[in-house]
Scaffold this motif. Structure first.
Motif, PDB file in Angstrom:
ATOM      1  N   ALA A 253     -21.367  -2.005   1.135  1.00 53.76           N
ATOM      2  CA  ALA A 253     -20.545  -1.382   2.165  1.00 53.76           C
ATOM      3  C   ALA A 253     -19.333  -0.669   1.563  1.00 53.76           C
ATOM      4  CB  ALA A 253     -20.088  -2.434   3.173  1.00 53.76           C
ATOM      5  N   LEU A 254     -18.725  -1.282   0.543  1.00 51.91           N
ATOM      6  CA  LEU A 254     -17.574  -0.646  -0.104  1.00 51.91           C
ATOM      7  C   LEU A 254     -17.982   0.621  -0.851  1.00 51.91           C
ATOM      8  CD1 LEU A 254     -15.743  -3.824  -1.448  1.00 51.91           C
ATOM      9  CD2 LEU A 254     -14.918  -2.273   0.342  1.00 51.91           C
ATOM     10  N   ALA A 255     -19.160   0.592  -1.467  1.00 51.21           N
ATOM     11  CA  ALA A 255     -19.630   1.774  -2.186  1.00 51.21           C
ATOM     12  C   ALA A 255     -19.921   2.922  -1.235  1.00 51.21           C
ATOM     13  CB  ALA A 255     -20.886   1.428  -2.979  1.00 51.21           C
ATOM     14  N   ALA A 256     -20.363   2.574  -0.023  1.00 49.90           N
ATOM     15  CA  ALA A 256     -20.715   3.608   0.951  1.00 49.90           C
ATOM     16  C   ALA A 256     -19.595   3.870   1.942  1.00 49.90           C
ATOM     17  CB  ALA A 256     -21.974   3.174   1.700  1.00 49.90           C
ATOM     18  N   ARG A 257     -18.400   3.394   1.648  1.00 47.47           N
ATOM     19  CA  ARG A 257     -17.290   3.415   2.595  1.00 47.47           C
ATOM     20  C   ARG A 257     -16.970   4.822   3.056  1.00 47.47           C
ATOM     21  NH1 ARG A 257     -12.639   0.908  -0.989  1.00 47.47           N
ATOM     22  NH2 ARG A 257     -11.716   0.668   1.087  1.00 47.47           N
ATOM     23  N   ARG A 259     -13.873   5.651   4.146  1.00 44.60           N
ATOM     24  CA  ARG A 259     -12.500   6.014   3.780  1.00 44.60           C
ATOM     25  C   ARG A 259     -12.485   6.623   2.376  1.00 44.60           C
ATOM     26  NH1 ARG A 259     -11.904   1.243   6.420  1.00 44.60           N
ATOM     27  NH2 ARG A 259     -11.965   0.028   4.527  1.00 44.60           N
ATOM     28  N   PRO A 260     -11.491   7.438   2.071  1.00 48.50           N
ATOM     29  CA  PRO A 260     -11.428   8.059   0.747  1.00 48.50           C
ATOM     30  C   PRO A 260     -11.371   7.016  -0.364  1.00 48.50           C
ATOM     31  CG  PRO A 260      -9.879   9.099   2.257  1.00 48.50           C
ATOM     32  CD  PRO A 260     -10.411   7.893   2.963  1.00 48.50           C
ATOM     33  N   ALA A 261     -12.064   7.280  -1.429  1.00 48.41           N
ATOM     34  CA  ALA A 261     -12.072   6.382  -2.584  1.00 48.41           C
ATOM     35  C   ALA A 261     -12.451   7.184  -3.818  1.00 48.41           C
ATOM     36  CB  ALA A 261     -13.051   5.229  -2.384  1.00 48.41           C
ATOM     37  N   ARG A 262     -12.013   6.700  -4.974  1.00 49.33           N
ATOM     38  CA  ARG A 262     -12.353   7.372  -6.219  1.00 49.33           C
ATOM     39  C   ARG A 262     -13.862   7.275  -6.450  1.00 49.33           C
ATOM     40  NH1 ARG A 262      -8.121   4.178  -7.614  1.00 49.33           N
ATOM     41  NH2 ARG A 262      -9.506   2.788  -8.777  1.00 49.33           N
ATOM     42  N   PRO A 263     -14.506   8.366  -6.899  1.00 49.09           N
ATOM     43  CA  PRO A 263     -15.952   8.319  -7.161  1.00 49.09           C
ATOM     44  C   PRO A 263     -16.333   7.195  -8.130  1.00 49.09           C
ATOM     45  CG  PRO A 263     -15.158  10.572  -7.208  1.00 49.09           C
ATOM     46  CD  PRO A 263     -13.943   9.705  -7.115  1.00 49.09           C
ATOM     47  N   GLY A 264     -15.481   6.974  -9.132  1.00 47.08           N
ATOM     48  CA  GLY A 264     -15.781   5.903 -10.089  1.00 47.08           C
ATOM     49  C   GLY A 264     -15.799   4.541  -9.438  1.00 47.08           C
ATOM     50  N   ALA A 265     -14.894   4.324  -8.481  1.00 46.11           N
ATOM     51  CA  ALA A 265     -14.858   3.045  -7.782  1.00 46.11           C
ATOM     52  C   ALA A 265     -16.107   2.857  -6.936  1.00 46.11           C
ATOM     53  CB  ALA A 265     -13.605   2.967  -6.903  1.00 46.11           C
ATOM     54  N   ARG A 266     -16.567   3.918  -6.287  1.00 39.36           N
ATOM     55  CA  ARG A 266     -17.794   3.838  -5.502  1.00 39.36           C
ATOM     56  C   ARG A 266     -18.986   3.473  -6.378  1.00 39.36           C
ATOM     57  NH1 ARG A 266     -17.532   6.377  -0.405  1.00 39.36           N
ATOM     58  NH2 ARG A 266     -15.707   7.712  -0.088  1.00 39.36           N
ATOM     59  N   VAL A 267     -19.086   4.142  -7.522  1.00 37.13           N
ATOM     60  CA  VAL A 267     -20.209   3.903  -8.427  1.00 37.13           C
ATOM     61  C   VAL A 267     -20.163   2.474  -8.968  1.00 37.13           C
ATOM     62  CG1 VAL A 267     -21.222   4.551 -10.643  1.00 37.13           C
ATOM     63  CG2 VAL A 267     -20.504   6.329  -9.023  1.00 37.13           C
ATOM     64  N   ALA A 268     -18.976   2.010  -9.355  1.00 39.70           N
ATOM     65  CA  ALA A 268     -18.855   0.641  -9.869  1.00 39.70           C
ATOM     66  C   ALA A 268     -19.245  -0.377  -8.804  1.00 39.70           C
ATOM     67  CB  ALA A 268     -17.416   0.389 -10.331  1.00 39.70           C
ATOM     68  N   ALA A 269     -18.803  -0.156  -7.564  1.00 44.91           N
ATOM     69  CA  ALA A 269     -19.173  -1.067  -6.481  1.00 44.91           C
ATOM     70  C   ALA A 269     -20.674  -1.047  -6.248  1.00 44.91           C
ATOM     71  CB  ALA A 269     -18.427  -0.695  -5.204  1.00 44.91           C
ATOM     72  N   VAL A 306     -25.362   9.783  -5.214  1.00 46.98           N
ATOM     73  CA  VAL A 306     -24.893   9.140  -6.438  1.00 46.98           C
ATOM     74  C   VAL A 306     -24.700   7.640  -6.228  1.00 46.98           C
ATOM     75  CG1 VAL A 306     -22.434   9.575  -5.945  1.00 46.98           C
ATOM     76  CG2 VAL A 306     -23.207   9.286  -8.310  1.00 46.98           C
ATOM     77  N   VAL A 307     -24.299   7.249  -5.024  1.00 50.21           N
ATOM     78  CA  VAL A 307     -24.143   5.829  -4.716  1.00 50.21           C
ATOM     79  C   VAL A 307     -25.498   5.142  -4.692  1.00 50.21           C
ATOM     80  CG1 VAL A 307     -23.444   4.197  -2.912  1.00 50.21           C
ATOM     81  CG2 VAL A 307     -21.972   6.138  -3.483  1.00 50.21           C
TER      82      VAL A 307
END
Length: 478
Positions: A253-257, A259-269, A306-307
Protein backbone atom coordinates in the motif's frame (compact mmCIF):
# COMPACT_ATOMS: atom_id res chain seq x y z
CA UNK A 1 -36.30 8.82 -7.91
CA UNK A 2 -35.11 11.19 -5.20
CA UNK A 3 -32.30 9.62 -3.19
CA UNK A 4 -30.98 12.48 -1.02
CA UNK A 5 -32.19 14.54 1.90
CA UNK A 6 -34.39 17.56 1.20
CA UNK A 7 -32.05 20.62 1.26
CA UNK A 8 -34.69 22.74 3.01
CA UNK A 9 -35.99 20.38 5.68
CA UNK A 10 -32.92 18.18 6.05
CA UNK A 11 -35.20 15.12 6.15
CA UNK A 12 -34.61 12.08 4.03
CA UNK A 13 -36.89 11.44 1.10
CA UNK A 14 -39.43 8.65 1.41
CA UNK A 15 -37.43 6.04 -0.58
CA UNK A 16 -34.27 6.74 1.49
CA UNK A 17 -36.24 6.59 4.71
CA UNK A 18 -37.60 3.21 3.69
CA UNK A 19 -34.10 1.94 2.94
CA UNK A 20 -32.58 2.95 6.27
CA UNK A 21 -34.57 0.57 8.51
CA UNK A 22 -33.80 -2.28 6.12
CA UNK A 23 -30.05 -1.56 6.37
CA UNK A 24 -30.28 -1.47 10.16
CA UNK A 25 -32.26 -4.68 10.10
CA UNK A 26 -29.59 -6.37 7.99
CA UNK A 27 -26.88 -5.31 10.44
CA UNK A 28 -28.92 -6.53 13.40
CA UNK A 29 -29.64 -9.77 11.56
CA UNK A 30 -25.93 -10.26 10.94
CA UNK A 31 -25.25 -10.08 14.68
CA UNK A 32 -28.06 -12.56 15.34
CA UNK A 33 -26.59 -14.93 12.75
CA UNK A 34 -23.16 -14.45 14.38
CA UNK A 35 -24.45 -15.49 17.81
CA UNK A 36 -26.71 -18.27 16.53
CA UNK A 37 -23.98 -19.71 14.32
CA UNK A 38 -21.50 -19.93 17.18
CA UNK A 39 -24.10 -21.52 19.48
CA UNK A 40 -25.15 -24.01 16.80
CA UNK A 41 -21.55 -25.00 16.01
CA UNK A 42 -20.83 -25.83 19.65
CA UNK A 43 -24.18 -27.59 20.11
CA UNK A 44 -23.71 -29.80 17.04
CA UNK A 45 -20.10 -30.46 18.00
CA UNK A 46 -21.20 -31.59 21.45
CA UNK A 47 -23.75 -34.00 19.96
CA UNK A 48 -21.21 -35.37 17.46
CA UNK A 49 -18.67 -35.97 20.18
CA UNK A 50 -21.26 -37.60 22.42
CA UNK A 51 -22.15 -39.94 19.55
CA UNK A 52 -18.48 -40.81 19.05
CA UNK A 53 -18.34 -39.16 15.63
CA UNK A 54 -15.96 -36.33 16.58
CA UNK A 55 -13.17 -37.51 18.86
CA UNK A 56 -10.23 -35.42 17.59
CA UNK A 57 -11.22 -32.33 19.59
CA UNK A 58 -12.50 -32.09 23.14
CA UNK A 59 -14.54 -28.96 22.39
CA UNK A 60 -15.41 -28.88 18.69
CA UNK A 61 -15.22 -26.74 16.64
CA UNK A 62 -12.24 -25.49 18.71
CA UNK A 63 -9.13 -27.59 19.19
CA UNK A 64 -9.38 -26.99 22.91
CA UNK A 65 -11.25 -28.11 26.00
CA UNK A 66 -13.68 -26.49 28.39
CA UNK A 67 -12.00 -25.33 31.60
CA UNK A 68 -12.84 -27.18 34.78
CA UNK A 69 -13.14 -23.78 36.41
CA UNK A 70 -12.48 -20.29 35.05
CA UNK A 71 -9.31 -18.51 36.18
CA UNK A 72 -10.00 -15.92 38.86
CA UNK A 73 -7.15 -13.61 39.86
CA UNK A 74 -5.32 -14.46 36.65
CA UNK A 75 -7.98 -12.67 34.61
CA UNK A 76 -7.41 -9.35 36.37
CA UNK A 77 -4.67 -8.08 33.99
CA UNK A 78 -6.87 -8.76 30.96
CA UNK A 79 -9.89 -7.16 32.64
CA UNK A 80 -7.80 -4.09 33.47
CA UNK A 81 -6.46 -3.78 29.91
CA UNK A 82 -9.97 -4.20 28.49
CA UNK A 83 -11.47 -1.56 30.78
CA UNK A 84 -8.65 0.90 30.09
CA UNK A 85 -8.80 0.25 26.35
CA UNK A 86 -12.55 0.79 26.10
CA UNK A 87 -12.35 3.95 28.21
CA UNK A 88 -9.24 5.52 26.66
CA UNK A 89 -8.59 4.24 23.14
CA UNK A 90 -11.42 5.98 21.21
CA UNK A 91 -10.42 9.41 22.52
CA UNK A 92 -6.70 8.70 22.35
CA UNK A 93 -6.68 7.70 18.69
CA UNK A 94 -8.56 10.86 17.74
CA UNK A 95 -6.03 13.15 19.43
CA UNK A 96 -2.62 11.59 18.86
CA UNK A 97 -0.60 12.63 15.81
CA UNK A 98 -0.70 9.95 13.14
CA UNK A 99 2.99 9.04 13.46
CA UNK A 100 2.31 7.91 17.03
CA UNK A 101 -0.69 5.74 16.22
CA UNK A 102 0.97 2.68 14.60
CA UNK A 103 3.35 2.22 17.60
CA UNK A 104 0.41 2.69 19.98
CA UNK A 105 -1.63 0.11 18.06
CA UNK A 106 1.30 -2.32 18.13
CA UNK A 107 1.97 -1.85 21.85
CA UNK A 108 -1.73 -2.04 22.72
CA UNK A 109 -2.29 -5.24 20.75
CA UNK A 110 0.80 -6.84 22.33
CA UNK A 111 -0.32 -5.84 25.82
CA UNK A 112 -3.80 -7.24 25.15
CA UNK A 113 -2.46 -10.58 23.88
CA UNK A 114 -0.06 -10.97 26.78
CA UNK A 115 -2.67 -9.95 29.38
CA UNK A 116 -5.04 -12.61 28.04
CA UNK A 117 -2.36 -15.29 27.99
CA UNK A 118 -1.02 -14.71 31.51
CA UNK A 119 -4.42 -15.64 32.92
CA UNK A 120 -2.86 -19.12 32.98
CA UNK A 121 0.39 -17.88 34.52
CA UNK A 122 3.60 -16.38 33.09
CA UNK A 123 4.63 -19.76 31.69
CA UNK A 124 1.65 -19.67 29.33
CA UNK A 125 3.55 -17.32 27.01
CA UNK A 126 6.20 -19.85 26.01
CA UNK A 127 4.37 -23.00 27.14
CA UNK A 128 2.58 -23.68 23.84
CA UNK A 129 5.91 -23.76 21.98
CA UNK A 130 7.31 -26.29 24.45
CA UNK A 131 4.88 -28.98 23.25
CA UNK A 132 6.53 -32.00 21.56
CA UNK A 133 4.37 -31.44 18.47
CA UNK A 134 5.60 -27.87 17.90
CA UNK A 135 8.40 -26.43 15.77
CA UNK A 136 11.11 -25.96 18.44
CA UNK A 137 11.01 -29.69 19.19
CA UNK A 138 12.30 -30.31 15.67
CA UNK A 139 15.31 -28.00 15.89
CA UNK A 140 17.58 -30.84 17.01
CA UNK A 141 17.18 -32.43 13.57
CA UNK A 142 18.00 -29.17 11.80
CA UNK A 143 21.00 -27.93 13.80
CA UNK A 144 23.73 -30.36 12.61
CA UNK A 145 23.40 -29.42 8.92
CA UNK A 146 20.70 -26.92 7.89
CA UNK A 147 21.61 -27.22 4.20
CA UNK A 148 21.19 -31.00 4.27
CA UNK A 149 17.99 -30.66 6.31
CA UNK A 150 16.50 -28.33 3.67
CA UNK A 151 17.66 -30.47 0.76
CA UNK A 152 16.10 -33.63 2.22
CA UNK A 153 13.12 -31.94 3.89
CA UNK A 154 10.45 -33.51 1.68
CA UNK A 155 11.79 -37.05 1.64
CA UNK A 156 12.29 -37.14 5.42
CA UNK A 157 9.05 -35.35 6.26
CA UNK A 158 7.47 -38.31 8.05
CA UNK A 159 10.13 -38.23 10.77
CA UNK A 160 9.47 -34.66 11.89
CA UNK A 161 7.14 -33.25 14.54
CA UNK A 162 3.47 -32.63 13.74
CA UNK A 163 3.68 -28.93 12.92
CA UNK A 164 6.90 -29.31 10.95
CA UNK A 165 5.25 -32.03 8.84
CA UNK A 166 2.27 -29.78 8.15
CA UNK A 167 4.23 -26.76 6.92
CA UNK A 168 7.00 -25.74 4.52
CA UNK A 169 10.53 -25.38 5.95
CA UNK A 170 10.68 -21.59 6.43
CA UNK A 171 9.24 -21.44 10.00
CA UNK A 172 11.95 -23.80 11.19
CA UNK A 173 14.65 -21.82 9.40
CA UNK A 174 13.39 -18.64 11.11
CA UNK A 175 13.73 -20.29 14.53
CA UNK A 176 17.19 -21.56 13.62
CA UNK A 177 18.26 -18.06 12.57
CA UNK A 178 16.90 -16.76 15.88
CA UNK A 179 19.16 -19.22 17.69
CA UNK A 180 22.13 -18.25 15.53
CA UNK A 181 21.50 -14.61 16.49
CA UNK A 182 22.07 -15.55 20.13
CA UNK A 183 18.39 -15.80 21.13
CA UNK A 184 17.80 -19.51 21.79
CA UNK A 185 14.90 -21.16 23.57
CA UNK A 186 11.12 -20.98 23.40
CA UNK A 187 11.05 -17.77 25.44
CA UNK A 188 12.70 -15.81 22.63
CA UNK A 189 10.62 -17.67 20.05
CA UNK A 190 7.47 -16.63 21.93
CA UNK A 191 8.68 -13.03 22.04
CA UNK A 192 9.18 -13.07 18.26
CA UNK A 193 5.74 -14.58 17.65
CA UNK A 194 3.92 -12.11 19.91
CA UNK A 195 5.83 -9.11 18.55
CA UNK A 196 5.13 -10.11 14.95
CA UNK A 197 1.49 -10.99 15.50
CA UNK A 198 0.64 -7.86 17.47
CA UNK A 199 2.47 -5.66 14.96
CA UNK A 200 -0.25 -6.55 12.45
CA UNK A 201 -2.48 -4.00 14.21
CA UNK A 202 -0.06 -1.26 13.11
CA UNK A 203 0.36 -2.71 9.61
CA UNK A 204 -3.38 -2.95 8.99
CA UNK A 205 -3.90 0.60 10.27
CA UNK A 206 -1.21 1.84 7.85
CA UNK A 207 -2.89 -0.03 4.98
CA UNK A 208 -6.34 1.35 5.80
CA UNK A 209 -4.92 4.88 5.90
CA UNK A 210 -3.42 4.50 2.44
CA UNK A 211 -6.62 3.04 0.98
CA UNK A 212 -9.35 4.90 2.84
CA UNK A 213 -7.79 7.88 4.57
CA UNK A 214 -6.64 8.75 8.04
CA UNK A 215 -10.10 9.04 9.56
CA UNK A 216 -10.93 5.42 8.71
CA UNK A 217 -7.55 4.23 10.00
CA UNK A 218 -8.04 6.03 13.30
CA UNK A 219 -11.51 4.49 13.66
CA UNK A 220 -10.05 1.02 13.05
CA UNK A 221 -7.25 1.18 15.63
CA UNK A 222 -9.29 0.46 18.81
CA UNK A 223 -10.85 -2.59 17.16
CA UNK A 224 -7.47 -3.80 15.94
CA UNK A 225 -6.08 -3.52 19.47
CA UNK A 226 -8.88 -5.17 21.47
CA UNK A 227 -9.53 -7.91 18.95
CA UNK A 228 -10.92 -11.25 20.18
CA UNK A 229 -8.28 -13.04 18.11
CA UNK A 230 -5.72 -11.71 20.61
CA UNK A 231 -6.47 -14.89 22.58
CA UNK A 232 -4.46 -16.84 19.99
CA UNK A 233 -1.71 -14.32 19.22
CA UNK A 234 0.14 -15.49 22.33
CA UNK A 235 1.37 -18.00 21.45
CA UNK A 236 0.73 -19.59 18.06
CA UNK A 237 3.30 -19.58 15.27
CA UNK A 238 0.49 -18.53 12.94
CA UNK A 239 0.74 -15.11 14.62
CA UNK A 240 4.18 -14.82 13.01
CA UNK A 241 2.57 -15.55 9.64
CA UNK A 242 -0.02 -12.86 10.40
CA UNK A 243 2.69 -10.26 10.95
CA UNK A 244 4.60 -11.18 7.79
CA UNK A 245 1.49 -11.02 5.61
CA UNK A 246 0.23 -7.80 7.20
CA UNK A 247 3.49 -5.91 6.73
CA UNK A 248 3.90 -7.25 3.20
CA UNK A 249 0.49 -5.80 2.38
CA UNK A 250 1.18 -2.54 4.23
CA UNK A 251 4.39 -2.02 2.25
CA UNK A 252 2.44 -2.76 -0.93
CA UNK A 253 0.00 0.00 0.00
CA UNK A 254 2.85 2.40 0.79
CA UNK A 255 4.55 1.63 -2.52
CA UNK A 256 1.32 2.33 -4.39
CA UNK A 257 0.40 5.34 -2.25
CA UNK A 258 -1.49 8.22 -3.77
CA UNK A 259 0.31 10.90 -1.78
CA UNK A 260 3.56 12.31 -3.17
CA UNK A 261 6.63 10.24 -2.38
CA UNK A 262 10.17 9.86 -3.66
CA UNK A 263 10.39 7.24 -6.46
CA UNK A 264 13.21 5.53 -4.58
CA UNK A 265 11.04 5.17 -1.49
CA UNK A 266 8.24 3.63 -3.55
CA UNK A 267 10.61 1.13 -5.13
CA UNK A 268 12.19 0.20 -1.78
CA UNK A 269 8.75 -0.34 -0.24
CA UNK A 270 7.71 -2.48 -3.21
CA UNK A 271 10.84 -4.65 -2.96
CA UNK A 272 10.29 -5.07 0.80
CA UNK A 273 6.67 -5.98 0.17
CA UNK A 274 7.71 -8.57 -2.38
CA UNK A 275 10.27 -10.11 -0.02
CA UNK A 276 7.69 -10.52 2.75
CA UNK A 277 4.86 -11.70 0.53
CA UNK A 278 7.21 -14.17 -1.15
CA UNK A 279 7.71 -15.79 2.26
CA UNK A 280 4.02 -16.61 2.71
CA UNK A 281 3.77 -19.87 0.69
CA UNK A 282 6.95 -21.07 2.41
CA UNK A 283 5.61 -20.35 5.89
CA UNK A 284 2.34 -22.21 5.35
CA UNK A 285 0.82 -23.86 2.30
CA UNK A 286 -2.57 -22.51 3.36
CA UNK A 287 -1.43 -18.89 3.00
CA UNK A 288 -1.65 -18.89 -0.78
CA UNK A 289 -5.21 -17.43 -0.74
CA UNK A 290 -3.93 -14.58 1.45
CA UNK A 291 -2.49 -13.03 -1.71
CA UNK A 292 -6.05 -11.86 -2.38
CA UNK A 293 -5.48 -9.09 0.19
CA UNK A 294 -2.43 -7.40 -1.43
CA UNK A 295 -4.11 -7.99 -4.78
CA UNK A 296 -7.08 -5.99 -3.51
CA UNK A 297 -4.68 -3.20 -2.51
CA UNK A 298 -3.18 -3.14 -6.00
CA UNK A 299 -6.64 -3.14 -7.57
CA UNK A 300 -7.63 -0.16 -5.46
CA UNK A 301 -4.40 1.83 -5.83
CA UNK A 302 -3.44 1.04 -9.44
CA UNK A 303 0.32 1.61 -8.94
CA UNK A 304 2.78 2.58 -11.63
CA UNK A 305 4.57 -0.15 -13.64
CA UNK A 306 7.89 0.49 -11.88
CA UNK A 307 6.25 -0.35 -8.55
CA UNK A 308 4.82 -3.58 -9.95
CA UNK A 309 8.22 -4.51 -11.38
CA UNK A 310 9.95 -3.90 -8.03
CA UNK A 311 7.25 -5.88 -6.23
CA UNK A 312 7.73 -8.79 -8.62
CA UNK A 313 11.50 -8.68 -8.20
CA UNK A 314 11.20 -8.93 -4.43
CA UNK A 315 8.55 -11.62 -4.70
CA UNK A 316 10.84 -14.17 -6.33
CA UNK A 317 13.79 -13.87 -3.93
CA UNK A 318 12.70 -16.26 -1.18
CA UNK A 319 11.19 -18.86 -3.52
CA UNK A 320 14.33 -18.80 -5.64
CA UNK A 321 16.61 -19.16 -2.61
CA UNK A 322 14.70 -22.11 -1.12
CA UNK A 323 14.39 -23.79 -4.51
CA UNK A 324 18.15 -23.42 -5.04
CA UNK A 325 18.62 -24.93 -1.57
CA UNK A 326 16.79 -28.09 -2.68
CA UNK A 327 13.20 -27.56 -1.58
CA UNK A 328 10.69 -27.77 -4.43
CA UNK A 329 7.38 -26.32 -3.25
CA UNK A 330 5.01 -28.59 -5.26
CA UNK A 331 6.79 -31.66 -3.87
CA UNK A 332 6.34 -30.27 -0.38
CA UNK A 333 2.61 -29.84 -0.96
CA UNK A 334 2.25 -33.43 -2.16
CA UNK A 335 4.31 -34.86 0.71
CA UNK A 336 2.36 -32.87 3.30
CA UNK A 337 -0.94 -33.99 1.79
CA UNK A 338 0.19 -37.61 2.00
CA UNK A 339 1.06 -37.29 5.69
CA UNK A 340 -2.23 -35.46 6.27
CA UNK A 341 -4.32 -38.21 4.71
CA UNK A 342 -2.75 -40.96 6.81
CA UNK A 343 -2.86 -38.98 10.05
CA UNK A 344 -5.34 -39.65 12.82
CA UNK A 345 -6.08 -35.96 13.30
CA UNK A 346 -7.67 -33.38 11.05
CA UNK A 347 -7.99 -35.71 8.05
CA UNK A 348 -10.66 -37.62 9.97
CA UNK A 349 -12.67 -34.56 10.89
CA UNK A 350 -16.09 -34.28 9.29
CA UNK A 351 -16.17 -31.99 6.25
CA UNK A 352 -19.93 -31.54 6.55
CA UNK A 353 -19.60 -30.25 10.11
CA UNK A 354 -16.48 -28.12 9.81
CA UNK A 355 -17.50 -26.44 6.56
CA UNK A 356 -19.94 -24.38 8.61
CA UNK A 357 -18.36 -24.74 12.07
CA UNK A 358 -15.11 -23.14 10.87
CA UNK A 359 -17.14 -20.03 10.00
CA UNK A 360 -18.45 -19.99 13.56
CA UNK A 361 -14.86 -20.02 14.81
CA UNK A 362 -14.21 -17.08 12.51
CA UNK A 363 -17.04 -15.34 14.34
CA UNK A 364 -15.22 -15.88 17.64
CA UNK A 365 -11.97 -14.55 16.16
CA UNK A 366 -13.46 -11.29 14.89
CA UNK A 367 -16.32 -10.57 17.31
CA UNK A 368 -19.82 -9.07 17.02
CA UNK A 369 -18.64 -5.63 15.87
CA UNK A 370 -17.31 -7.10 12.62
CA UNK A 371 -20.50 -9.11 12.12
CA UNK A 372 -22.49 -5.88 12.52
CA UNK A 373 -20.38 -4.00 9.97
CA UNK A 374 -19.89 -6.79 7.45
CA UNK A 375 -23.00 -6.12 5.30
CA UNK A 376 -21.77 -2.57 4.66
CA UNK A 377 -18.28 -3.87 3.91
CA UNK A 378 -19.56 -6.29 1.28
CA UNK A 379 -21.66 -3.62 -0.44
CA UNK A 380 -18.78 -1.14 -0.37
CA UNK A 381 -16.35 -3.72 -1.78
CA UNK A 382 -18.70 -4.53 -4.66
CA UNK A 383 -19.00 -0.81 -5.42
CA UNK A 384 -15.21 -0.38 -5.29
CA UNK A 385 -14.62 -3.29 -7.67
CA UNK A 386 -17.09 -1.85 -10.13
CA UNK A 387 -15.40 1.55 -9.99
CA UNK A 388 -11.98 -0.03 -10.44
CA UNK A 389 -13.21 -2.00 -13.44
CA UNK A 390 -14.63 1.14 -15.04
CA UNK A 391 -11.39 3.01 -14.33
CA UNK A 392 -9.30 0.27 -15.93
CA UNK A 393 -11.47 0.32 -19.05
CA UNK A 394 -11.34 4.11 -19.36
CA UNK A 395 -7.66 4.69 -18.39
CA UNK A 396 -5.28 1.94 -19.59
CA UNK A 397 -2.22 3.53 -17.94
CA UNK A 398 -2.29 3.76 -14.14
CA UNK A 399 -2.33 7.23 -12.69
CA UNK A 400 -2.80 8.54 -9.17
CA UNK A 401 -6.45 9.05 -8.24
CA UNK A 402 -8.25 10.31 -5.16
CA UNK A 403 -8.78 7.84 -2.33
CA UNK A 404 -12.14 6.06 -2.73
CA UNK A 405 -13.30 7.02 0.76
CA UNK A 406 -13.52 5.23 4.09
CA UNK A 407 -16.11 2.64 3.05
CA UNK A 408 -14.86 1.20 -0.25
CA UNK A 409 -11.17 1.68 0.49
CA UNK A 410 -11.22 -0.28 3.74
CA UNK A 411 -13.78 -2.81 2.51
CA UNK A 412 -11.69 -4.27 -0.31
CA UNK A 413 -9.05 -6.00 1.88
CA UNK A 414 -11.80 -7.07 4.30
CA UNK A 415 -13.70 -8.91 1.59
CA UNK A 416 -10.51 -10.22 -0.03
CA UNK A 417 -9.59 -11.89 3.27
CA UNK A 418 -13.10 -13.34 3.52
CA UNK A 419 -12.82 -14.77 0.01
CA UNK A 420 -9.51 -16.39 0.95
CA UNK A 421 -11.00 -18.02 4.03
CA UNK A 422 -14.07 -19.21 2.16
CA UNK A 423 -11.83 -20.80 -0.48
CA UNK A 424 -9.93 -22.71 2.20
CA UNK A 425 -13.12 -23.66 3.98
CA UNK A 426 -14.96 -24.99 0.93
CA UNK A 427 -11.88 -26.83 -0.34
CA UNK A 428 -11.68 -28.86 2.88
CA UNK A 429 -8.04 -27.91 3.35
CA UNK A 430 -8.90 -26.44 6.75
CA UNK A 431 -10.99 -28.68 8.98
CA UNK A 432 -10.59 -27.59 12.56
CA UNK A 433 -7.83 -25.66 14.33
CA UNK A 434 -8.78 -22.57 12.32
CA UNK A 435 -8.60 -20.45 15.47
CA UNK A 436 -4.87 -20.29 14.69
CA UNK A 437 -4.84 -21.10 10.96
CA UNK A 438 -7.09 -18.18 10.08
CA UNK A 439 -5.27 -15.55 12.14
CA UNK A 440 -3.47 -14.08 9.07
CA UNK A 441 -6.83 -13.69 7.30
CA UNK A 442 -9.22 -12.83 10.13
CA UNK A 443 -7.23 -9.81 11.33
CA UNK A 444 -8.03 -7.97 8.09
CA UNK A 445 -11.77 -8.24 8.66
CA UNK A 446 -11.38 -6.14 11.83
CA UNK A 447 -11.04 -3.11 9.57
CA UNK A 448 -14.74 -3.53 8.80
CA UNK A 449 -15.50 -2.17 12.27
CA UNK A 450 -14.25 1.25 11.10
CA UNK A 451 -16.90 1.55 8.39
CA UNK A 452 -20.35 3.03 8.64
CA UNK A 453 -21.39 0.51 11.25
CA UNK A 454 -20.21 0.31 14.90
CA UNK A 455 -18.16 3.16 16.32
CA UNK A 456 -19.25 3.43 19.93
CA UNK A 457 -17.54 2.19 23.04
CA UNK A 458 -20.35 -0.36 23.42
CA UNK A 459 -19.20 -2.24 20.35
CA UNK A 460 -15.58 -2.05 21.46
CA UNK A 461 -16.64 -3.39 24.86
CA UNK A 462 -18.47 -6.24 23.13
CA UNK A 463 -15.25 -7.13 21.31
CA UNK A 464 -13.26 -7.19 24.53
CA UNK A 465 -15.99 -9.15 26.31
CA UNK A 466 -15.89 -11.82 23.59
CA UNK A 467 -12.15 -12.31 24.10
CA UNK A 468 -12.49 -12.37 27.90
CA UNK A 469 -15.28 -14.95 27.74
CA UNK A 470 -13.25 -17.24 25.46
CA UNK A 471 -10.16 -16.93 27.66
CA UNK A 472 -12.17 -17.60 30.85
CA UNK A 473 -14.07 -20.62 29.52
CA UNK A 474 -11.74 -22.31 27.03
CA UNK A 475 -8.31 -23.85 27.58
CA UNK A 476 -6.45 -23.82 24.28
CA UNK A 477 -3.06 -25.42 23.51
CA UNK A 478 -2.04 -22.12 21.86
Amino acid sequence: MVRHADPLTGRASAPAARRRPSRRAVRAGAVVVWAAGIAAAFAVGWHLRRAGLATEDALPPLHARLRDRPPTWGMLPALAVAAAGVAVLPALVSRLPWRALPPVAWAGAALWAVALAVADGPGALSGPLDAPTEYPAGLAQLRPDPAEWLRTFTERLGGYTTHVRGHPPLPMLVLWLLERAGLPGTGWAAALVIAAGSSAAAAIAVTVRELAGERAARAAVPFLVLAPLGVWVATSMDALFLGVGAWGTALTALAARRRPARPGARVAAAVGAGLLLGCLPYLSYGLLPLFAVPAAVLLSARPRPVVLAALGAGLVVVPAALTAGGFWWPDGVRATLDTYLVSRGSARRSYGYFVFADLAVLGLLVGPAVAHALPDAVLDAVAAVRRAARALRSAPSPSPSPAPGPGPGAALPVCAALVGMLALDLSGVTKGEVERIWLPFAAWTLAAASLRGPRSRWWLAAQAATALAVQALVLSPW
